[in-house]
Write a protein that holds these residues in place. Sequence first.
Motif, short mmCIF file in Angstrom:
data_model
loop_
_atom_site.label_atom_id
_atom_site.label_comp_id
_atom_site.label_asym_id
_atom_site.label_seq_id
_atom_site.Cartn_x
_atom_site.Cartn_y
_atom_site.Cartn_z
N THR A 1 37.14 -24.99 -10.16
CA THR A 1 37.34 -23.99 -9.30
C THR A 1 38.40 -23.21 -9.72
N GLY A 2 38.40 -22.03 -9.02
CA GLY A 2 39.78 -21.08 -9.58
C GLY A 2 40.72 -21.30 -8.52
N ASN A 3 41.64 -20.38 -8.46
CA ASN A 3 43.00 -20.58 -7.59
C ASN A 3 42.38 -20.39 -6.15
N PRO A 4 43.07 -20.89 -5.21
CA PRO A 4 42.52 -20.58 -3.86
C PRO A 4 42.66 -19.18 -3.49
N ILE A 5 41.74 -18.77 -2.78
CA ILE A 5 41.84 -17.33 -2.11
C ILE A 5 42.45 -17.24 -1.06
N HIS A 6 43.70 -16.37 -1.12
CA HIS A 6 44.44 -16.17 0.14
C HIS A 6 43.79 -14.94 0.70
N LYS A 7 43.74 -14.99 2.06
CA LYS A 7 43.19 -14.06 2.82
C LYS A 7 44.01 -13.44 4.11
N ILE A 8 43.52 -12.23 4.73
CA ILE A 8 44.25 -11.56 5.58
C ILE A 8 44.56 -12.72 6.84
N GLY A 9 43.46 -13.57 7.30
CA GLY A 9 43.90 -14.53 8.34
C GLY A 9 43.09 -15.98 7.83
N GLN A 10 43.12 -16.97 8.91
CA GLN A 10 42.49 -18.25 8.58
C GLN A 10 43.30 -18.63 7.27
N HIS A 11 44.72 -18.61 7.28
CA HIS A 11 45.32 -18.93 6.06
C HIS A 11 45.08 -20.39 5.47
N SER A 12 44.89 -21.45 6.69
CA SER A 12 45.21 -22.61 6.29
C SER A 12 43.32 -23.23 5.84
N SER A 13 42.47 -22.35 6.01
CA SER A 13 41.02 -22.57 5.36
C SER A 13 41.04 -22.69 4.21
N ASP A 14 40.50 -23.57 3.39
CA ASP A 14 40.19 -23.62 1.92
C ASP A 14 39.11 -23.02 1.30
N THR A 15 39.66 -21.68 0.85
CA THR A 15 38.53 -20.77 0.55
C THR A 15 38.54 -20.73 -1.21
N ALA A 16 37.42 -20.94 -1.88
CA ALA A 16 37.67 -21.14 -3.32
C ALA A 16 36.34 -20.08 -4.15
#
Length: 379
Positions: free
Chosen positions: A194-209
């Motif tokens: 996996t790459g680095n976690p994707i930081h998003k505008i919202g839903q910050h604590s959702s694991d997005t990869a």
Amino acid sequence: MSDNDEIQLFRDMVLRFLEQEIIPHYDDWEANHHTPREVWKTMGQAGLLLVDLPEEYGTAGANFSVAQMIQEEMCRLGLHALATGYNIHANIVAPYILNIGTDEQKQYWLPKMASGDVLTALAMTEPGAGSDVAAMRTTAERDGDNYILNGSKTFITNGNMADMIIVTAKTDSTAGAKGISLFLVDTSLPGFSTGNPIHKIGQHSSDTAELFFEDMRIPTDALLGAEGQGFVYLMQELPRERLGCAIQAIGHAQGALDLTVEYVTDRKAFGQRIGQFQNTRFKLAECQTELEMCRALFEKHMEKFARDEMTVIDAAMLKLAATEMQLKMVNECLQLFGGYGYTDEYPISRFYRDARVQTIYAGSSEIMKEVIARGILGR
């Protein structure tokens, strides 16, 4: 016990769980852009995962409405990031396995998913292929008793922590959508990263990869369903997936409205409460009306889903209506908070950020309109 009694019993349990185990820690998870992996085991121990699957897999064997209620309550309380991960694991991946998987696959994965010992994800989107699933470039080539998986996926919810991921891949690169197959990929196997976690505008604590597969050998018994039928399976499961998006939108909009009613009832300006101004009253009346219309549409399609009559077009209309309502309503609610609504101190700001992705993922509003238009015009 009636369905309503069952839902109320579970709702009381869900609210106690969220108030004791989730809400006290949620701000920290949001600030750290991470939900601890142990949370899923805690939910499993509380009996909140895969609640509507058959009891033989270690689940509650409840009605599908209970699974929807859990997501609604999470979103109403402002836990949209958690609800998104929950929807993927319990409301999307699990039914794929139940409906398409072999007995061996169901017996191996579903009890572990119900207990939270295994966390799952669904990997469709690629850097160059989002809504256009047929354009995917990830491949799975047969090699004896294995498939060799190569490619990448992005924006995958639960992706960094997932123990198993349903991966869409081309098993026939010349067949377009008819060449897509589904695989149950064990992420402990060599060749996965996996790459680095994707930081998003919202839903910050959702694991997005971002996910990467490099000459990853997966056994042939990891194939989910029949080879080349992946696109058909994706279409079959869309109604349930989009019911999940819709109930999240409804719960989230209700939560935003609740916060706003409380605020305008207390806050004063120009010598009177904000809730006494005609503009405020009319805005709230419009919000409540639009919310109830979407709830009625949702209930109609839940009944159709229960009769196995809900179509892909039905799912598109529901998803479009509910998520667009959500964005509009949360925006109107934040406006009534004035400057305070733009601060992190007030939860309405997180409602606003978290809602934005709802008209993008699981099929954008533009794609939903195209699906609906094809149903109207026949092409």
